[in-house]
Scaffold this active site. Structure first.
Site, PDB file in Angstrom:
ATOM      1  N   ILE A   8       0.856  -1.527  -0.340  1.00 31.51           N
ATOM      2  CA  ILE A   8       0.447   0.180  -0.422  1.00 31.51           C
ATOM      3  C   ILE A   8       0.999   1.367  -0.212  1.00 31.51           C
ATOM      4  O   ILE A   8       1.831   1.143  -0.084  1.00 31.51           O
ATOM      5  CB  ILE A   8      -0.961   0.484   1.229  1.00 31.51           C
ATOM      6  CG1 ILE A   8      -0.549  -0.005   2.436  1.00 31.51           C
ATOM      7  CG2 ILE A   8      -2.117  -1.146   0.873  1.00 31.51           C
ATOM      8  CD1 ILE A   8      -1.212  -0.352   3.885  1.00 31.51           C
ATOM      9  N   THR A   9       0.615   2.514  -0.198  1.00 28.86           N
ATOM     10  CA  THR A   9       0.802   4.053  -0.654  1.00 28.86           C
ATOM     11  C   THR A   9       2.191   4.469   0.345  1.00 28.86           C
ATOM     12  O   THR A   9       3.068   4.198   0.008  1.00 28.86           O
ATOM     13  CB  THR A   9      -0.205   4.620  -1.026  1.00 28.86           C
ATOM     14  OG1 THR A   9      -0.651   4.021  -1.979  1.00 28.86           O
ATOM     15  CG2 THR A   9       0.918   6.152  -1.010  1.00 28.86           C
ATOM     16  N   PHE A  10       1.772   4.494   1.421  1.00 27.64           N
ATOM     17  CA  PHE A  10       2.625   5.314   2.322  1.00 27.64           C
ATOM     18  C   PHE A  10       3.506   4.324   2.607  1.00 27.64           C
ATOM     19  O   PHE A  10       5.115   4.592   2.752  1.00 27.64           O
ATOM     20  CB  PHE A  10       1.923   5.615   3.567  1.00 27.64           C
ATOM     21  CG  PHE A  10       1.610   7.622   2.979  1.00 27.64           C
ATOM     22  CD1 PHE A  10       1.952   8.139   4.748  1.00 27.64           C
ATOM     23  CD2 PHE A  10       0.837   7.869   2.483  1.00 27.64           C
ATOM     24  CE1 PHE A  10       1.437   9.361   4.215  1.00 27.64           C
ATOM     25  CE2 PHE A  10       0.192   9.375   2.377  1.00 27.64           C
ATOM     26  CZ  PHE A  10       0.814  10.096   3.063  1.00 27.64           C
ATOM     27  N   ASN A  12       4.953   1.740   1.669  1.00 29.57           N
ATOM     28  CA  ASN A  12       6.016   2.140  -0.164  1.00 29.57           C
ATOM     29  C   ASN A  12       6.880   3.619  -0.280  1.00 29.57           C
ATOM     30  O   ASN A  12       8.013   2.790  -0.966  1.00 29.57           O
ATOM     31  CB  ASN A  12       5.495   1.389  -0.833  1.00 29.57           C
ATOM     32  CG  ASN A  12       5.389  -0.184  -0.712  1.00 29.57           C
ATOM     33  OD1 ASN A  12       6.076  -1.168  -0.941  1.00 29.57           O
ATOM     34  ND2 ASN A  12       3.767  -0.854   0.059  1.00 29.57           N
ATOM     35  N   HIS A  13       6.164   4.278  -0.420  1.00 26.73           N
ATOM     36  CA  HIS A  13       6.589   5.602  -0.643  1.00 26.73           C
ATOM     37  C   HIS A  13       7.618   5.589   0.115  1.00 26.73           C
ATOM     38  O   HIS A  13       8.821   6.202  -0.137  1.00 26.73           O
ATOM     39  CB  HIS A  13       5.565   6.151  -0.351  1.00 26.73           C
ATOM     40  CG  HIS A  13       5.177   6.668  -1.984  1.00 26.73           C
ATOM     41  ND1 HIS A  13       3.975   5.893  -2.852  1.00 26.73           N
ATOM     42  CD2 HIS A  13       5.336   7.239  -3.131  1.00 26.73           C
ATOM     43  CE1 HIS A  13       3.372   6.178  -3.749  1.00 26.73           C
ATOM     44  NE2 HIS A  13       4.387   7.638  -3.934  1.00 26.73           N
TER      45      HIS A  13
END
Length: 358
Positions: A8-10, A12-13
């Protein structure tokens, strides 16, 4: 490229720019509870998510700035933290198009050399947004992909016009993939857990995982009871999920060594969603939304991310058009740092720039 778990986004960023697994940098979901702080992280509430106490590790822009290379960031998740801001910073604004962001990059590159950032990162959310809204094969996806491709083309053309195309390295990554959902693939966990077990639970965490944490006043046996009910169901039905106690999450996920990970971790099969009956009724409600979801097993094909790189050092080391074997996104920080001649902070790379050709 393999995203980190959960895909998911946060999480992995932050992994991409620190080289750390989520269990190491502490952003273990888009929403999660910290039992030591007794507070909940919510990625969509900047007043919460920009507080430094949530974030560990050193992002690449701070690594650069600390070694006398100016940095610039356009809307990358985590870049607005007061203690970790880059030298040039453009905060999140959904009204900015991808092309406008590339123009910002080119404007920064037009600065006098002593003011010019040497490391620039850009976040573009539109593909993810359309993937959620219409699914990975939605009717607008090709249009959005073309817009993103045009924006990258605009950047490359701008570099060429400035005679920078043979000097600047361009690295393109995504944080995860996307899988289609359907109302026939909804798992109602209030059909699996007893009313008593449901009454013990705090809000679920790390959607679309079903990470479960008992309330503080729940009895000591609550974790065992909830786990047993979920596990026993898998032994009697085609459950379409796997359930683990946090300490038993398989090592391949690197998702157990942090108290922000809930005591019970439930991983749905790709394309499946956990819901309560009050949240969605598949007999009377319309299509299940969102139509696209990520966050599943990070090794699933549907969750794979992209990695592309070009520039003089890349071509000298690997050759133009080289393809390498799939690798974890914990390698990206070390890779970019190598292009910039930076000494890296501690991270979880294992290949550490020694990629294997396919």
């Amino acid at each position: 490229m393999l995203p980190s778990f959960p895909s998911i986004t946060f999480p992995n960023h932050w992994t991409l720019v620190t080289g750390l697994y989520p269990e190491a940098h502490g952003i273990v979901g888009n929403e999660f509870y910290d039992p030591n702080l007794q507070e909940t992280f919510i990625h969509k509430k900047p007043i919460i998510s920009t507080q430094p106490k949530w974030w560990s590790g050193e992002p690449i822009w701070k690594t650069a700035s600390s070694q006398n290379k100016l940095s610039g960031v356009v809307m990358w998740p985590g870049s607005g933290i007061p203690t970790m801001k880059p030298d040039y910073f453009l905060d999140y604004d959904r009204n900015y198009s991808a092309k406008m962001k590339m123009d910002t990059v080119l404007d920064w590159l037009d600065l006098p050399i002593e003011e010019r950032p040497q490391m620039i990162s850009v976040y573009i959310p539109q593909i993810d947004q359309k993937g959620h809204g219409g699914g990975p094969d939605g009717p607008q996806m090709n249009m959005v992909l073309k817009n993103m491709d045009d924006a990258i083309g605009h950047l490359l053309t701008g570099l060429e016009a400035r005679n920078l195309n043979s000097h600047v390295h361009v690295v393109i990554v995504s944080d995860h993939g996307m899988a289609a959902t359907h109302k026939s693939r909804v798992i109602y966990y209030d059909d699996i857990l007893s009313e008593q077990s449901l009454s013990y639970l705090m809000e679920r965490e790390a959607w679309p995982l079903l990470n479960l944490r008992p309330k503080y006043d729940a009895p000591l046996h609550a974790v065992e009871q909830i786990y047993n009910e979920l596990y026993n169901y898998t032994q009697q039905h085609e459950a379409h999920y796997r359930v683990f106690l946090r300490q038993d999450v398989p090592n391949q996920y690197h998702y157990s060594n942090n108290d922000r990970i809930a005591p019970i971790v439930v991983i749905p099969d790709v394309g499946y969603s956990f819901q309560l009956h009050k949240e969605f009724n598949n007999t009377i409600d319309g299509d299940y939304r969102p139509r696209g979801i990520h966050g599943y097993d990070n090794q699933a094909i549907e969750m794979r991310a992209i990695f592309m790189a070009r520039g003089p050092r890349v071509e000298r080391k690997f050759g133009r058009g080289a393809v390498v074997k799939a690798f974890q996104n914990t390698e990206v920080y070390e890779f970019v740092a190598g292009l910039l001649n930076l000494n890296t902070s501690p991270n979880n790379c294992t290949l550490c720039n020694d990629f294997e050709p396919l």
